[in-house]
Design a protein around this motif. Structure first.
Motif, short mmCIF file in Angstrom:
data_model
loop_
_atom_site.label_atom_id
_atom_site.label_comp_id
_atom_site.label_asym_id
_atom_site.label_seq_id
_atom_site.Cartn_x
_atom_site.Cartn_y
_atom_site.Cartn_z
N ILE A 250 0.84 -1.19 0.00
CA ILE A 250 0.00 0.00 0.00
C ILE A 250 0.88 1.24 0.00
O ILE A 250 0.59 2.24 -0.65
CB ILE A 250 -0.90 0.02 1.26
CG1 ILE A 250 -1.82 -1.18 1.26
CG2 ILE A 250 -1.70 1.31 1.34
CD1 ILE A 250 -2.98 -1.09 0.31
N ARG B 286 1.93 1.80 -3.36
CA ARG B 286 0.77 2.25 -4.13
C ARG B 286 0.49 3.72 -3.85
O ARG B 286 0.21 4.50 -4.76
CB ARG B 286 -0.47 1.41 -3.78
CG ARG B 286 -0.67 0.23 -4.69
CD ARG B 286 -1.10 0.66 -6.09
NE ARG B 286 -2.53 0.97 -6.16
CZ ARG B 286 -3.06 1.83 -7.02
NH1 ARG B 286 -2.28 2.47 -7.85
NH2 ARG B 286 -4.34 2.04 -7.03
N LEU B 287 0.59 4.10 -2.57
CA LEU B 287 0.35 5.49 -2.21
C LEU B 287 1.36 6.39 -2.91
O LEU B 287 1.03 7.45 -3.44
CB LEU B 287 0.46 5.67 -0.70
CG LEU B 287 -0.74 5.21 0.12
CD1 LEU B 287 -0.40 5.18 1.60
CD2 LEU B 287 -1.94 6.10 -0.12
N THR C 203 0.69 6.21 -6.82
CA THR C 203 -0.56 6.89 -7.15
C THR C 203 -0.36 8.38 -7.16
O THR C 203 -0.77 9.09 -8.06
CB THR C 203 -1.64 6.54 -6.11
OG1 THR C 203 -1.79 5.14 -6.09
CG2 THR C 203 -2.96 7.20 -6.45
N ARG D 120 -0.56 10.93 -10.34
CA ARG D 120 -1.62 11.92 -10.33
C ARG D 120 -1.15 13.21 -10.99
O ARG D 120 -1.92 13.96 -11.54
CB ARG D 120 -2.02 12.21 -8.88
CG ARG D 120 -3.48 12.41 -8.73
CD ARG D 120 -3.96 12.47 -7.31
NE ARG D 120 -2.99 12.11 -6.27
CZ ARG D 120 -3.35 11.70 -5.07
NH1 ARG D 120 -4.61 11.56 -4.77
NH2 ARG D 120 -2.47 11.42 -4.15
N ARG E 113 -5.07 17.12 2.97
CA ARG E 113 -6.22 16.33 3.38
C ARG E 113 -5.88 14.84 3.44
O ARG E 113 -6.23 14.14 4.39
CB ARG E 113 -7.37 16.57 2.41
CG ARG E 113 -8.68 16.07 2.93
CD ARG E 113 -9.82 16.34 1.98
NE ARG E 113 -11.05 15.87 2.58
CZ ARG E 113 -11.75 16.58 3.43
NH1 ARG E 113 -11.35 17.79 3.77
NH2 ARG E 113 -12.85 16.09 3.95
N GLU E 114 -5.17 14.39 2.41
CA GLU E 114 -4.78 12.98 2.38
C GLU E 114 -3.89 12.65 3.58
O GLU E 114 -4.05 11.61 4.22
CB GLU E 114 -4.03 12.70 1.07
CG GLU E 114 -3.52 11.29 0.99
CD GLU E 114 -2.86 10.99 -0.34
OE1 GLU E 114 -3.32 11.55 -1.36
OE2 GLU E 114 -1.88 10.23 -0.36
N ILE F 298 -5.97 12.33 6.59
CA ILE F 298 -6.70 11.05 6.59
C ILE F 298 -5.79 9.93 7.07
O ILE F 298 -6.18 9.09 7.89
CB ILE F 298 -7.25 10.74 5.17
CG1 ILE F 298 -8.36 11.72 4.81
CG2 ILE F 298 -7.75 9.30 5.10
CD1 ILE F 298 -8.83 11.63 3.38
N LEU F 299 -4.55 9.93 6.57
CA LEU F 299 -3.61 8.89 6.99
C LEU F 299 -3.34 8.98 8.50
O LEU F 299 -3.27 7.97 9.19
CB LEU F 299 -2.30 9.00 6.21
CG LEU F 299 -2.42 8.73 4.70
CD1 LEU F 299 -1.11 9.00 3.99
CD2 LEU F 299 -2.87 7.30 4.45
#
Ligand SMILES: Nc1ncnc2c1ncn2[C@@H]1O[C@H](COP(=O)(O)OP(=O)(O)O)[C@@H](O)[C@H]1O
Ligand SMILES: [Mg+2]
Lengths: 379, 242
Positions: free
Chosen positions: A2, A5-6, A9, A13, A281-282, A285-286
């Motif tokens: 992950i 992936r983070l 990603t 982006r 924001r991300e 969230i983490l």
């Protein structure tokens, strides 16, 4: 998983932004590789010029440039007679201009010099060196010289041509090919001719010495110190490490390269700052989902590492290609060192990746300070 | 309630979550929000936190979950006074789950990847995490959407995903801040029913901010907030775990 992936990603982006910072690192790495390789090649060439079949260079103490070094006749005569010495060759360096070339390097050498004996003769012979000292001229009475192959090319000279160098005229008695770019672009004169031409009678710039036993270096140096205290004898490696011209060249190469890599690193820093600022924001969230500051740092540094690693790979490829292209340019023949040492590749890559990651330290520190509550309050 | 209850490991007769005299102001005291809020929540209770918009419900939930610190007052979670730093970290990883009004998922990642985030943070082995995810996806009707990106999910599916993510590490407390506030009436009912079913099945303690009276009525207790204070403690008695 992950984690990766983070990272990926986020990089995908903003493809353009990512591509630009990869390109920044790639250019920096390619530039550094090319500059350092070429200068190392030049230094290597110059030192191999001195150390052709010898292991010690004798020259005048405290001169900044070998062109200004004077080894007196007494030393030129004495050193070859020492029992420690297998052979010793005096060389006088000089620089002249021709009507078409502002700078041509001249080598005043003796007939036994390995520069001559080991070269491939493209045309003519070293006869002029065997009769040297008498000032014997070629067919038209002018002094004789031998040209490196590339010098013959840019002087448009053939065997028996007459060429103008400085205020003199010379007959081309031979053309030889060596693997050394300096030599290939140089003019070889019998030592006596060179001494007369450069007004340095009885003087050599250096004496290159081959000892019977390599282990006698210390004894040789001690005897030099005793008998010729105004001269200095250095083993090749010592010479390479201390000769100030080499130091300047190397320092310049690394400085230019470092500046490039630093700029690449700043590019990564900029990208990472943008990346963090647009992802508050991300990050929040983490944090709410249990990511520790250390995990967040790893995420951001990992992103920088991916960018600078990719950039380094692309840059090493591009740089290697550039060096190969330069090697094939006839003008530069022999000047560009063929070999890029693995150590250099590694050093450049490590430097680039290190700088890229360092550039992400501030963004990472910023990410660690993100307060989840405030970041999540707004859409 | 007796607030001098001994501090120790939470048992069904001790509150799992306790707050005492919480005050909080924003902008260096310029915006006072909470004025001495106290509450006690017992294990496996479902508590609705009601009150008009701006009365401080979200602020209180954030303090209870350690996302922010009170200016004064004390919070005790599972018998331990809450301290910022490592303890909050541990709490967010293992004991407390959050669901917000906005789903707060990462839109570019798939449902699975989003749900795995808390397990990655907590270092849960992948296989174990996947097993848990399948279990939760099954219960929330998301099994067929696991590889879907969040962007492609409906509002209800997103909120169900957020619910799954909050429960991945088997928290004992779920803090929900208007979890259905952004959904239409029908979806809102569905999600709320699902929420209650899950917390009941897993024995989770729920504290939920809402201004939907009908939803609040289905919780064990209703706490009324107004201007940063608790209005009354009607129905605040301990409930036997069911
Ligand atoms: N980070 C913040 N900075 C400034 N004011 C805030 C902040 N968070 C909340 N507030 C203010 O505090 C009050 C209570 O907010 P909130 O806790 O979100 O209320 P509720 O969730 O009950 O609607 C509101 O007036 C809000 O504007
Ligand atoms: Mg709110």
């Amino acid at each position: 998983m992950i984690f990766l992936r983070l990272i990926l990603t986020n990089l995908s982006r903003h493809r353009i932004r990512t591509a630009i910072s990869v390109a920044g690192i790639a250019f920096a790495v390619a530039a550094m590789l090319t500059v350092v390789t070429i200068l190392q090649g030049a230094v290597g060439m110059f030192s191999s010029l001195l150390s052709a079949d010898s292991q010690i260079v004798v020259f005048e103490r405290n001169v900044a440039d070998l062109f200004f070094s004077s080894v007196p006749q007494s030393a030129i005569d004495a050193i070859p007679t020492w029992t420690l010495v297998e052979h010793a060759n005096p060389v006088l360096f000089g620089i002249v201009a021709s009507p078409t070339q502002p700078i041509i390097t001249c080598f005043g050498v003796t007939a036994t010099d390995t520069r001559l004996t080991r070269a491939t003769w493209v045309a003519g012979s070293d006869a002029a060196f065997r009769t040297a000292g008498q000032g014997a001229g070629g067919s038209n009475g002018a002094d004789s010289v031998v040209l490196g192959e590339r010098a013959a090319e840019f002087l448009h000279a053939q065997l028996h041509s007459t060429i103008a160098l400085g205020n003199g005229h010379f007959t081309v008695d031979g053309i030889l090919r060596t693997r050394n770019g300096f030599e290939d672009g140089g003019v070889f004169m019998p030592l006596a001719t060179a001494q007369r031409f450069f007004h340095k009678q009885g003087i050599a710039s250096v004496v290159t010495v081959k000892l019977r036993h390599a282990s006698d270096a210390a004894a040789f140096k001690a005897r030099m110190q005793r008998e010729f205290p105004t001269l200095i004898a250095l083993e090749d490696q010592e010479f390479n490490n201390t000769y100030s011209q080499f130091k300047i060249l190397k320092a310049t190469a690394w400085a230019v390269g470092l500046a490039g890599v630093l700029m690449g690193g700043l590019g990564v820093a900029n990208t990472m700052i943008m990346s963090v600022f647009t992802r508050i924001r991300e990050i929040a969230i983490l944090r709410v989902n249990g990511f520790s500051p250390i995990q967040l740092t790893a995420l951001i540094l990992g992103e920088a590492a991916v960018v600078s690693f990719t950039g380094s790979v692309v840059g090493l490829g591009t740089g290697a290609l550039a060096v190969m292209v330069l090697k094939s340019v006839p003008m530069l023949h022999g000047y560009v060192d063929a070999t890029m040492s693995p150590g250099l590749l590694l050093a450049v890559a490590v430097l680039a990746i290190g700088t890229g990651i360092a550039g992400a330290l501030y963004p990472a520190a910023y990410a660690m300070r993100v307060r989840p509550v405030e970041a999540l309050r707004f859409e | 309630m007796n607030s001098s209850m001994p501090v120790g490991k939470a048992t069904p007769n001790e509150p799992i979550l306790r707050a005492e005299g919480l005050t909080k102001a924003y902008e260096n005291g310029a915006i006072p929000v909470l004025h001495g809020v106290s509450l006690e929540v017992y294990p496996q209770q479902t508590v609705a936190l009601c009150g008009p918009s701006g009365c401080g419900k979200s602020t209180l939930l954030h303090l209870l979950g350690g996302l922010d610190s009170p200016d004064s007052g004390e919070i005790v979670v599972r018998g331990q006074p809450l301290r910022p730093g490592r303890m909050v970290q541990t709490m967010l990883r293992h004991h407390v789950g959050f669901v917000f009004q906005l789903h707060n998922l990462l839109p570019d990642l798939t449902l699975t990847e989003n749900c795995l985030i808390p397990t990655v943070a907590a270092g849960v082995p992948r296989a174990e995490a996947m097993e848990r995810l399948h279990q939760l996806a099954d219960r929330t009707g998301l099994s067929h959407r696991l590889q879907q990106r969040i962007q492609k999910l409906s509002g209800g599916e997103r909120q169900r995903t957020a619910l799954c993510r909050a429960l991945m590490n088997r928290p004992s407390i779920l803090l929900a801040d208007e979890p259905t506030g952004a959904l239409d009436e029908a979806t809102s009912r569905q999600i709320f029913a699902l929420l209650l079913e899950l917390v009941d099945r897993e024995g989770i303690t729920l504290v939920m901010a809402t201004h939907d009276r009908a939803l609040a009525a289905r919780c064990d207790r209703l706490l009324e907030m107004h201007d940063g204070k608790m209005m009354d403690s009607a129905g605040s008695g301990a409930r036997t775990a069911g």
